[in-house]
Design an enzyme around this catalytic site. Structure first.
Site, PDB file in Angstrom:
ATOM      1  N   GLY A  56       0.814  -1.207   0.000  1.00 38.79           N
ATOM      2  CA  GLY A  56       0.000   0.000   0.000  1.00 38.79           C
ATOM      3  C   GLY A  56       0.847   1.257   0.000  1.00 38.79           C
ATOM      4  O   GLY A  56       2.017   1.246   0.392  1.00 38.79           O
ATOM      5  N   GLY A  58       0.527   5.610   0.855  1.00 39.71           N
ATOM      6  CA  GLY A  58      -0.279   6.669   1.435  1.00 39.71           C
ATOM      7  C   GLY A  58       0.551   7.918   1.656  1.00 39.71           C
ATOM      8  O   GLY A  58       1.743   7.965   1.332  1.00 39.71           O
ATOM      9  N   ASN A  59      -0.093   8.949   2.213  1.00 40.52           N
ATOM     10  CA  ASN A  59       0.606  10.207   2.446  1.00 40.52           C
ATOM     11  C   ASN A  59       1.751  10.054   3.437  1.00 40.52           C
ATOM     12  O   ASN A  59       2.713  10.819   3.420  1.00 40.52           O
ATOM     13  CB  ASN A  59      -0.384  11.258   2.969  1.00 40.52           C
ATOM     14  CG  ASN A  59      -1.393  11.643   1.908  1.00 40.52           C
ATOM     15  OD1 ASN A  59      -1.110  11.572   0.725  1.00 40.52           O
ATOM     16  ND2 ASN A  59      -2.587  12.038   2.336  1.00 40.52           N
ATOM     17  N   GLY A  61       3.635   7.179   3.952  1.00 43.10           N
ATOM     18  CA  GLY A  61       4.658   6.193   3.669  1.00 43.10           C
ATOM     19  C   GLY A  61       4.202   5.087   2.743  1.00 43.10           C
ATOM     20  O   GLY A  61       3.081   5.088   2.238  1.00 43.10           O
ATOM     21  N   ILE A  62       5.105   4.141   2.530  1.00 46.57           N
ATOM     22  CA  ILE A  62       4.844   2.978   1.688  1.00 46.57           C
ATOM     23  C   ILE A  62       4.982   1.732   2.545  1.00 46.57           C
ATOM     24  O   ILE A  62       5.899   1.627   3.367  1.00 46.57           O
ATOM     25  CB  ILE A  62       5.835   2.913   0.508  1.00 46.57           C
ATOM     26  CG1 ILE A  62       5.748   4.187  -0.336  1.00 46.57           C
ATOM     27  CG2 ILE A  62       5.566   1.685  -0.360  1.00 46.57           C
ATOM     28  CD1 ILE A  62       6.774   4.250  -1.461  1.00 46.57           C
ATOM     29  N   LYS A  78       6.788  -0.754   6.928  1.00 48.05           N
ATOM     30  CA  LYS A  78       6.336   0.586   6.565  1.00 48.05           C
ATOM     31  C   LYS A  78       7.527   1.537   6.564  1.00 48.05           C
ATOM     32  O   LYS A  78       8.206   1.688   7.585  1.00 48.05           O
ATOM     33  CB  LYS A  78       5.267   1.087   7.547  1.00 48.05           C
ATOM     34  CG  LYS A  78       4.694   2.461   7.206  1.00 48.05           C
ATOM     35  CD  LYS A  78       3.577   2.822   8.172  1.00 48.05           C
ATOM     36  CE  LYS A  78       2.939   4.160   7.805  1.00 48.05           C
ATOM     37  NZ  LYS A  78       1.819   4.505   8.736  1.00 48.05           N
ATOM     38  N   ASP A 168      -8.310   7.301  12.998  1.00 51.25           N
ATOM     39  CA  ASP A 168      -8.422   6.991  11.565  1.00 51.25           C
ATOM     40  C   ASP A 168      -8.927   5.563  11.347  1.00 51.25           C
ATOM     41  O   ASP A 168      -8.399   4.831  10.506  1.00 51.25           O
ATOM     42  CB  ASP A 168      -7.083   7.198  10.869  1.00 51.25           C
ATOM     43  CG  ASP A 168      -7.236   7.504   9.379  1.00 51.25           C
ATOM     44  OD1 ASP A 168      -8.367   7.833   8.951  1.00 51.25           O
ATOM     45  OD2 ASP A 168      -6.240   7.419   8.642  1.00 51.25           O
TER      46      ASP A 168
END
Length: 320
Positions: A56, A58-59, A61-62, A78, A168
């Site tokens: 995945g 995202g803002n 990290g990967i 991560k 979240d």
């Protein structure tokens, strides 16, 4: 209404998913040599971690699927690019270093492979996320969701008892194994709360971080709904998540419709009616969701109260 609109314009932007999960994307085999000699218990050398694919992006990290060469153990890793202006990074590593619950994804270690990077080694959940499972198989049954609700509530209970608010909760941040164990993940915007009880204090201005579509009314407009019930936002997010997985689309809008702008989204969440239920929904399920989606945070059920709800008791029995 004009005042509300002005406040929202100061605080909000269009909601975007924090982490999109897709099919494994092949990538180069190994990480670059770290600039530090940091090691992890069970993993003797960072260079022994072989990247298998991207899980995945995202803002913050990967996330990679990795294999530890000497043991062939599979982990999730991560990688976060650090920014001194992003205080949430230190919170995430601090939180992951001190939590230990069967309902929260386990962290095996945190280290710095290169200057300006943080790497978090976590357990790998072999069925991905609830979001990915939903996209592959369609809506969940009430029975399955009861089992999911029981596990997520236990994870939230653990976090709240340790003064942590997640901020979240959504389908893509709930990891799942093939035997349907569900664990809370991604603490990129989570906060450590100061104080005791449901009205513990934190910096509420910073609580607008996260995915706006799953935010509670008090997080979107604290002036109208109050700012003291910091843990209640996680309950709202869980209610939205479960209802979405049940009806097959974001529940505050009809199927196939997306908000034209952030203002429409916020007005619907803060001042619109409770989403309607399919006619086949049971009274127990509807009651549970209504307890989660009470707009007034002081009236919203707590995690402990929800764990005693008849609907959740069904999910507890399934896990035995």
């Amino acid at each position: 209404m004009v005042l509300i609109k002005h406040r929202l314009q100061q605080l909000l932007k269009l909601p975007l998913p924090e982490l999109e999960i897709s099919e494994c994307t092949l990538c180069s085999a190994y990480f670059p040599k770290p600039t530090s000699d940091t090691t992890i218990q069970g993993v003797g050398d960072f260079l022994d971690l072989e990247k298998l694919c991207v899980l995945g992006r995202g803002n913050h990290g990967i996330v990679y699927k990795v294999r530890h060469g000497p043991t062939l153990a599979i982990y999730a890793l991560k990688i976060i690019q650090q920014d001194t202006n992003e205080a949430h990074l230190s919170h995430e590593t601090e939180i992951l270093n001190c939590i230990d619950s069967p309902f929260v994804v386990k962290c095996h270690g945190i280290f710095e492979p290169r200057a300006g990077e943080k790497a978090i080694l976590m357990e790998y959940m072999d069925a991905g996320t609830l979001d990915a499972m939903f996209k592959a198989n369609g809506p969940f049954s009430e029975t399955s969701l009861a089992h999911i609700a029981y596990q997520v509530l236990n994870g939230l209970k653990y976090l709240h008892e340790h003064n942590i608010v997640h901020l979240d909760i959504k389908p893509s941040n709930l990891l799942v194994s093939k035997d349907m164990k569900v664990k809370i993940a991604d603490f990129g915007v989570s906060k450590i709360v100061h104080g005791i009880g449901s009205k513990a204090a934190t910096n509420y201005h910073n609580m607008c971080e996260g995915t706006h579509a799953y935010m509670s009314p008090e997080r979107l407009d604290s002036h109208t709904f109050g700012s003291g019930y910091v843990y209640a936002g996680d309950v709202w997010s869980l209610g939205v998540t479960l209802l979405e997985l049940y009806v097959g689309h974001f529940p505050f809008f009809p199927a196939g419709k997306r908000p034209s702008n952030w203002m429409e989204l916020v007005l619907v969440i803060c001042f619109g009616e409770l989403p309607s239920f399919p006619k086949e929904a049971s009274e127990e399920f509807k009651s549970f969701i209504k307890c989660c989606l009470e707009k007034e945070p002081s009236k919203r059920w707590t995690v402990s109260q929800l764990l005693s709800h008849p609907y959740v008791c069904l999910g507890e029995n399934l896990g035995k």
